[in-house]
Motif scaffolding. Structure first.
Motif, PDB file in Angstrom:
ATOM      1  N   GLN A 189      17.177  19.404  71.784  1.00 32.80           N
ATOM      2  CA  GLN A 189      17.184  17.966  71.527  1.00 32.80           C
ATOM      3  C   GLN A 189      15.815  17.336  71.777  1.00 32.80           C
ATOM      4  O   GLN A 189      15.705  16.111  71.806  1.00 32.80           O
ATOM      5  CB  GLN A 189      18.222  17.285  72.428  1.00 32.80           C
ATOM      6  CG  GLN A 189      19.633  17.829  72.279  1.00 32.80           C
ATOM      7  CD  GLN A 189      20.187  17.633  70.892  1.00 32.80           C
ATOM      8  OE1 GLN A 189      19.948  16.598  70.266  1.00 32.80           O
ATOM      9  NE2 GLN A 189      20.915  18.622  70.394  1.00 32.80           N
ATOM     10  N   LYS A 191      11.243  17.419  71.298  1.00 32.98           N
ATOM     11  CA  LYS A 191      10.291  17.185  70.207  1.00 32.98           C
ATOM     12  C   LYS A 191      10.176  18.360  69.236  1.00 32.98           C
ATOM     13  O   LYS A 191       9.563  18.221  68.181  1.00 32.98           O
ATOM     14  CB  LYS A 191       8.908  16.833  70.775  1.00 32.98           C
ATOM     15  CG  LYS A 191       8.247  17.926  71.573  1.00 32.98           C
ATOM     16  CD  LYS A 191       6.875  17.483  72.095  1.00 32.98           C
ATOM     17  CE  LYS A 191       7.007  16.541  73.281  1.00 32.98           C
ATOM     18  NZ  LYS A 191       5.677  16.189  73.846  1.00 32.98           N
ATOM     19  N   LEU A 193      12.890  19.646  67.887  1.00 30.81           N
ATOM     20  CA  LEU A 193      14.119  19.575  67.097  1.00 30.81           C
ATOM     21  C   LEU A 193      13.788  19.630  65.609  1.00 30.81           C
ATOM     22  O   LEU A 193      12.931  18.894  65.119  1.00 30.81           O
ATOM     23  CB  LEU A 193      14.854  18.269  67.416  1.00 30.81           C
ATOM     24  CG  LEU A 193      16.053  17.915  66.530  1.00 30.81           C
ATOM     25  CD1 LEU A 193      17.190  18.885  66.777  1.00 30.81           C
ATOM     26  CD2 LEU A 193      16.503  16.484  66.794  1.00 30.81           C
ATOM     27  N   ASN A 194      14.450  20.500  64.884  1.00 37.85           N
ATOM     28  CA  ASN A 194      14.267  20.612  63.433  1.00 37.85           C
ATOM     29  C   ASN A 194      15.330  19.767  62.735  1.00 37.85           C
ATOM     30  O   ASN A 194      16.503  20.130  62.686  1.00 37.85           O
ATOM     31  CB  ASN A 194      14.377  22.078  63.006  1.00 37.85           C
ATOM     32  CG  ASN A 194      14.053  22.275  61.529  1.00 37.85           C
ATOM     33  OD1 ASN A 194      13.859  21.314  60.789  1.00 37.85           O
ATOM     34  ND2 ASN A 194      13.987  23.527  61.100  1.00 37.85           N
ATOM     35  N   LYS A 195      14.906  18.654  62.182  1.00 40.74           N
ATOM     36  CA  LYS A 195      15.848  17.730  61.560  1.00 40.74           C
ATOM     37  C   LYS A 195      16.371  18.236  60.219  1.00 40.74           C
ATOM     38  O   LYS A 195      17.306  17.663  59.650  1.00 40.74           O
ATOM     39  CB  LYS A 195      15.201  16.354  61.404  1.00 40.74           C
ATOM     40  CG  LYS A 195      14.846  15.714  62.744  1.00 40.74           C
ATOM     41  CD  LYS A 195      14.164  14.360  62.562  1.00 40.74           C
ATOM     42  CE  LYS A 195      13.805  13.756  63.923  1.00 40.74           C
ATOM     43  NZ  LYS A 195      13.098  12.463  63.793  1.00 40.74           N
ATOM     44  N   ASN A 196      15.749  19.291  59.696  1.00 38.75           N
ATOM     45  CA  ASN A 196      16.202  19.863  58.424  1.00 38.75           C
ATOM     46  C   ASN A 196      17.349  20.853  58.586  1.00 38.75           C
ATOM     47  O   ASN A 196      17.957  21.271  57.612  1.00 38.75           O
ATOM     48  CB  ASN A 196      15.036  20.566  57.717  1.00 38.75           C
ATOM     49  CG  ASN A 196      13.946  19.598  57.312  1.00 38.75           C
ATOM     50  OD1 ASN A 196      14.237  18.478  56.891  1.00 38.75           O
ATOM     51  ND2 ASN A 196      12.697  20.013  57.430  1.00 38.75           N
ATOM     52  N   GLU A 198      20.955  21.927  59.326  1.00 40.15           N
ATOM     53  CA  GLU A 198      22.291  21.348  59.314  1.00 40.15           C
ATOM     54  C   GLU A 198      23.296  22.416  59.727  1.00 40.15           C
ATOM     55  O   GLU A 198      23.423  23.449  59.082  1.00 40.15           O
ATOM     56  CB  GLU A 198      22.640  20.817  57.915  1.00 40.15           C
ATOM     57  CG  GLU A 198      21.787  19.614  57.497  1.00 40.15           C
ATOM     58  CD  GLU A 198      22.221  19.036  56.164  1.00 40.15           C
ATOM     59  OE1 GLU A 198      23.256  19.495  55.651  1.00 40.15           O
ATOM     60  OE2 GLU A 198      21.533  18.145  55.656  1.00 40.15           O
ATOM     61  N   THR A 264      19.351  26.894  68.227  1.00 39.20           N
ATOM     62  CA  THR A 264      18.059  26.534  67.645  1.00 39.20           C
ATOM     63  C   THR A 264      16.929  26.768  68.641  1.00 39.20           C
ATOM     64  O   THR A 264      15.785  26.385  68.385  1.00 39.20           O
ATOM     65  CB  THR A 264      18.052  25.054  67.209  1.00 39.20           C
ATOM     66  OG1 THR A 264      18.410  24.225  68.336  1.00 39.20           O
ATOM     67  CG2 THR A 264      19.028  24.802  66.079  1.00 39.20           C
ATOM     68  N   SER A 285      11.158  22.979  64.806  1.00 42.39           N
ATOM     69  CA  SER A 285      10.505  21.997  63.941  1.00 42.39           C
ATOM     70  C   SER A 285       9.301  22.549  63.194  1.00 42.39           C
ATOM     71  O   SER A 285       8.991  22.106  62.090  1.00 42.39           O
ATOM     72  CB  SER A 285      10.069  20.777  64.767  1.00 42.39           C
ATOM     73  OG  SER A 285       9.129  21.167  65.770  1.00 42.39           O
ATOM     74  N   GLU A 308      16.473  27.897  56.089  1.00 40.09           N
ATOM     75  CA  GLU A 308      16.805  26.524  55.665  1.00 40.09           C
ATOM     76  C   GLU A 308      17.018  26.478  54.158  1.00 40.09           C
ATOM     77  O   GLU A 308      16.424  27.221  53.414  1.00 40.09           O
ATOM     78  CB  GLU A 308      15.636  25.601  56.061  1.00 40.09           C
ATOM     79  CG  GLU A 308      15.436  25.526  57.553  1.00 40.09           C
ATOM     80  CD  GLU A 308      14.119  24.871  57.914  1.00 40.09           C
ATOM     81  OE1 GLU A 308      13.645  24.012  57.146  1.00 40.09           O
ATOM     82  OE2 GLU A 308      13.552  25.234  58.968  1.00 40.09           O
TER      83      GLU A 308
END
Length: 308
Positions: A189, A191, A193-196, A198, A264, A285, A308
């Motif tokens: 959670q 810096k 963190l990979n926002k891509n 899912e 992750t 990330s 991804e």
């Protein structure tokens, strides 16, 4: 009779022996930047490192973290300065890079070794500035944790090597627990963190990160130790060694109670591998996880990396 095939984790652990070409058995060292914080991944790196030192009769004369490194520390010329490995080489985790740069400037005549690191700079100016500084040191040795990091270190030193993470020294970790739960989701959670990424929301019942291992009392103990070490300049780390063992035991217990890990975090993946546990692994990330998997743990059969 054919010799039994060697386990991939045994082979990865054996790669660490290359470090002895730079830090020979029987060396005397000052060990810097050990993790005086609660990221269990970095604690696993540290524990593997200390185990490696002990196995090869490498004598640690003093230990300092990023928060209590003295301004006036005198280090004997026959002692090697050794930095903790990990994923904080660059400008994402700035305090650790500042310590490395400070030491490289302050001790130009000492042998300095940086254990396996992932290299990442967001800012090209920061990258070039750091490269110029590191390159001035005549006896600097850097271990890269993946092939991309190895390439990024070109020009930092004449002595660049490729090695897996020091946590592999802990192989194999033993557990007597019988898994009573199905899947553990350990999802970062911070810096990195990979926002891509899912992960199907309906599959997730409970998610955890390393910080969830700490109780309120644990957090208070950590803060007290940090304040004490900073105030007194403690160089033996005895109380933190004991408490960090407790945190690692909590992580091992958590993992042992699950049949599978989905994560992750690089060391969520590595802890599962150390426990010989099935795991599914997603990227962070900036690509650290996929680079490590491609370099090393793609050989571990019970691991799956999700692109991804």
């Amino acid at each position: 009779m054919n010799e039994q095939k060697k386990h991939p984790m045994d082979m990865l652990k054996s790669h660490l022996e290359k470090i002895l070409n730079v830090i020979p058995p029987g060396s005397k060292i000052y060990f810097l930047d050990y993790p005086l914080y609660t990221n269990v991944g970095d604690l696993l790196i540290w524990k593997g490192t200390e185990q490696f030192f002990e196995k090869h009769d490498i004598s640690v004369k003093a230990r300092y973290s990023v928060i209590n490194f003295p301004n006036d520390l005198e280090i004997p010329n026959d002692h090697i300065i050794v930095f903790q490995g990990g994923g904080n080489f660059g400008d994402l985790w700035k305090s650790h890079q500042r310590l490395r740069e400070l030491v490289i400037k302050r001790y130009p005549n000492h042998k300095i070794v940086i254990l396996p690191q992932t290299i990442f700079f967001k800012n090209k100016n920061n990258y070039n500035k750091s490269k110029r500084l590191f390159n001035k040191h005549n006896d600097l040795h850097i271990f890269a944790r993946d092939k991309q990091s190895f390439k990024r270190l070109e020009g930092f030193s004449k002595n660049i090597y490729l090695s897996p993470d020091m946590a592999h020294e802990l192989w194999p970790l033993k557990t007597t627990a019988n898994p009573s739960k199905n899947v553990l989701y350990l999802l970062r959670q911070d810096k990195e963190l990979n926002k891509n990424v899912e992960i199907q929301p309906d599959r997730i019942k409970v998610t955890k990160d390393w910080i969830n291992l700490l109780t309120t009392k644990d957090k208070k103990v950590v803060q007290e130790i940090r304040e004490e070490y900073k105030r007194l300049g403690v160089s033996d780390a005895a109380s933190w060694i004991k408490f960090s063992d407790y945190l690692i035991d909590k992580a091992i217990s958590l993992f042992s109670n699950h049949q599978e890990v989905i994560t992750t975090r690089l060391h969520g993946h590595l802890l599962a591998c150390l426990l010989n546990k099935r795991n599914t692994f997603y990227n962070n990330s900036y690509g650290k996880n996929v680079e490590y998997y491609n370099a090393w743990t793609h050989t571990v059969q019970y691991t799956t990396f999700v692109k991804e």
